[in-house]
Scaffold this motif. Structure first.
Motif, mmCIF file in Angstrom:
data_model
loop_
_atom_site.group_PDB
_atom_site.id
_atom_site.type_symbol
_atom_site.label_atom_id
_atom_site.label_comp_id
_atom_site.label_asym_id
_atom_site.label_seq_id
_atom_site.Cartn_x
_atom_site.Cartn_y
_atom_site.Cartn_z
ATOM 1 N N ALA A 37 0.842 -1.196 0.000
ATOM 2 C CA ALA A 37 0.000 0.000 0.000
ATOM 3 C C ALA A 37 0.879 1.249 0.000
ATOM 4 N N TYR A 38 0.353 2.311 -0.581
ATOM 5 C CA TYR A 38 1.109 3.554 -0.760
ATOM 6 C C TYR A 38 0.261 4.698 -0.240
ATOM 7 N N MET A 39 0.872 5.580 0.553
ATOM 8 C CA MET A 39 0.152 6.702 1.164
ATOM 9 C C MET A 39 0.830 8.008 0.791
ATOM 10 N N VAL A 40 0.021 8.965 0.333
ATOM 11 C CA VAL A 40 0.549 10.269 -0.056
ATOM 12 C C VAL A 40 -0.457 11.330 0.374
ATOM 13 N N VAL A 41 0.013 12.567 0.588
ATOM 14 C CA VAL A 41 -0.863 13.635 1.065
ATOM 15 C C VAL A 41 -0.534 14.933 0.339
ATOM 16 N N GLY A 42 -1.536 15.739 0.147
ATOM 17 C CA GLY A 42 -1.361 17.060 -0.433
ATOM 18 C C GLY A 42 -1.799 18.125 0.548
ATOM 19 N N GLY A 43 -1.028 19.215 0.652
ATOM 20 C CA GLY A 43 -1.384 20.309 1.541
ATOM 21 C C GLY A 43 -0.537 20.410 2.786
ATOM 22 N N LEU A 44 0.501 19.595 2.883
ATOM 23 C CA LEU A 44 1.441 19.701 4.002
ATOM 24 C C LEU A 44 2.801 19.163 3.548
ATOM 25 N N PRO A 45 3.885 19.552 4.205
ATOM 26 C CA PRO A 45 3.955 20.494 5.339
ATOM 27 C C PRO A 45 3.732 21.944 4.933
ATOM 28 N N ASP A 46 3.734 22.222 3.616
ATOM 29 C CA ASP A 46 3.423 23.567 3.142
ATOM 30 C C ASP A 46 1.986 23.574 2.642
ATOM 31 N N PRO A 47 1.086 24.293 3.309
ATOM 32 C CA PRO A 47 -0.322 24.330 2.883
ATOM 33 C C PRO A 47 -0.457 24.833 1.449
ATOM 34 N N ARG A 48 -1.470 24.306 0.747
ATOM 35 C CA ARG A 48 -1.768 24.754 -0.611
ATOM 36 C C ARG A 48 -3.272 24.637 -0.831
ATOM 37 N N PRO A 49 -3.882 25.612 -1.488
ATOM 38 C CA PRO A 49 -5.343 25.595 -1.644
ATOM 39 C C PRO A 49 -5.842 24.518 -2.596
ATOM 40 N N ASP A 50 -5.000 24.065 -3.512
ATOM 41 C CA ASP A 50 -5.435 23.081 -4.518
ATOM 42 C C ASP A 50 -5.021 21.669 -4.144
ATOM 43 N N HIS A 51 -4.958 21.365 -2.843
ATOM 44 C CA HIS A 51 -4.482 20.049 -2.423
ATOM 45 C C HIS A 51 -5.352 18.918 -2.969
ATOM 46 N N ALA A 52 -6.657 19.114 -3.002
ATOM 47 C CA ALA A 52 -7.546 18.058 -3.498
ATOM 48 C C ALA A 52 -7.323 17.818 -4.987
ATOM 49 N N GLN A 53 -7.152 18.893 -5.750
ATOM 50 C CA GLN A 53 -6.929 18.744 -7.190
ATOM 51 C C GLN A 53 -5.594 18.047 -7.467
ATOM 52 N N ALA A 54 -4.553 18.418 -6.695
ATOM 53 C CA ALA A 54 -3.239 17.786 -6.901
ATOM 54 C C ALA A 54 -3.291 16.297 -6.593
ATOM 55 N N VAL A 55 -3.989 15.925 -5.519
ATOM 56 C CA VAL A 55 -4.103 14.510 -5.167
ATOM 57 C C VAL A 55 -4.956 13.776 -6.197
#
Length: 377
Positions: free
Chosen positions: A249-267
């Motif tokens: 399994a692979y886990m990745v996150v968008g929006g940290l450690p540097d917040p970004r408003p388009d985190h959902a779109q990037a993921v």
């Protein structure tokens, strides 16, 4: 200054020094023979090869000087032609050879003087002065060589230390995001941050564990390494932070450690790319691979745990829900929560799966991310 230029300059200086020493030698009865200058200039030629063969140049210089001493040519201080070779060999680490040859050319003349004194020979003061001058010059040269050797050893130690620090830095960056690694190196004892808006993705290889039991461990690791390395490149391309791998399994996150408003779109973009990437790979048995992917958006807590082995991890309901979206998903599909759907609608094509029972969460309305909306683009 380049080494060849330095060596050429030393060779020229040594040639001039030896030539002058031969020409003005007090025991010279007339014009020195050509052999004296020939042997003397050999030391200058050897200087050009001192870096490549430091011990060879030292031994050759000693042999030539010994041959010179067996002739009737005008005398020269032994330290003059041996200076460069002795210092170079000492710096190169041949200290015993260097010290032995230096002692030979210092103690030899002193022994000869002692013998002449016991025989009652007079007027040995010039010879004694010459031997003492050579001994003093040898001592100065060896001190200089030791200083250079110590400086080089220090420089080498500094280079090794810097290389080790860079290696440690790379290893640290392999397990921690760069801003978190910087904070850790600055001495923060506890690193824990709350993020109100991130998107978390879990991707799991369908039926991979059962298939892996049918082949060798080496083949399994090679397949996962190749696949997850491709996933890492995609995470870097989309500006996301890989958190960890758990088995297959692979886990990745968008929006940290540097917040970004388009985190959902990037993921979401990465999820679509993961689905395309996995079909380019085969399982250990040579069969096509498939992914289940789950995404949720919301708040999380992130921090570093461990002392000997660092780990940057996430906690919170968003993480648990994203994991449930993967485990309750469908092979080849990207399942997202209502929260993620609200952030993606208008820019992506999503299909409502409907309410499903999710372990630990009850009934949830979920959606399948199908692709990018070309009209929105």
């Amino acid at each position: 200054m380049p080494a060849p230029v330095v060596d050429a300059g030393l060779a020229l200086a040594l040639a001039v020094a030896v030539t002058v020493a031969i020409s003005v030698a007090p025991e010279q009865g007339g014009r020195p023979a050509e052999g004296a200058y020939t042997l003397g200039l050999m030391f200058a030629v050897l200087t050009l090869f001192r870096r490549r063969w430091p011990l060879g140049v030292l031994l050759a210089s000693a042999v030539i000087l010994q041959l010179y001493g067996m002739t009737n040519y005008p005398g020269i201080y032994a330290a003059v032609p041996l200076s460069v070779a002795a210092a170079t060999a000492w710096v190169a680490g041949y200290r015993r050879w260097t010290m032995g040859i230096v002692l030979w050319f210092v103690l030899g003349p002193l022994g000869y003087i002692a013998y002449q004194m016991s025989a009652g020979t007079e007027d040995l003061l010039p010879l004694l002065n010459g031997s003492l001058q050579s001994a003093g010059m040898f001592a100065a040269l060896l001190l200089f060589g030791e200083a250079v050797r110590g400086r080089r050893a220090l420089d080498q130690a500094n280079r090794l230390l810097q290389a080790e620090q860079e290696r440690s830095e790379r290893l640290l960056l392999n397990v921690l995001p760069a801003p978190i690694a910087t904070r850790l190196k600055q001495g923060e004892a506890v690193i824990a941050d709350g993020f109100p808006e991130v998107s978390v993705l879990f991707a799991d290889l369908v039926d991979f564990t059962r298939r892996s039991s049918e082949t060798s461990p080496e083949r399994v690791v090679r397949v996962l390494d190749d696949l997850f390395s491709a996933f890492d490149r995609l995470a870097g391309r989309h500006g996301l932070e890989k958190i960890k791998t758990i088995g297959d399994a692979y886990m990745v996150v968008g929006g940290l450690p540097d917040p970004r408003p388009d985190h959902a779109q990037a993921v979401a973009d990465m999820a679509l790319d993961l689905r395309e990437e996995v079909v380019r790979h085969l399982d250990p048995g040579g069969r096509p691979l498939a992914l289940r992917i789950g995404i949720d958006s919301g708040p999380v807590v992130a921090g570093v745990i461990g002392r000997r082995t660092f780990s940057y991890d996430l906690w919170g309901d968003t993480v648990n829900t994203a994991s449930r979206m993967e485990s309750h998903g469908v092979a080849g599909c990207i399942q997202v929560t209502e929260r993620t759907y609200r952030r993606l609608r208008g820019g992506y094509r999503l299909e409502r799966r409907g309410p499903i029972q999710v372990k630990g969460k009850g009934e949830l309305v979920t959606w399948f991310l199908v692709g990018r909306d070309s009209r929105a683009a």
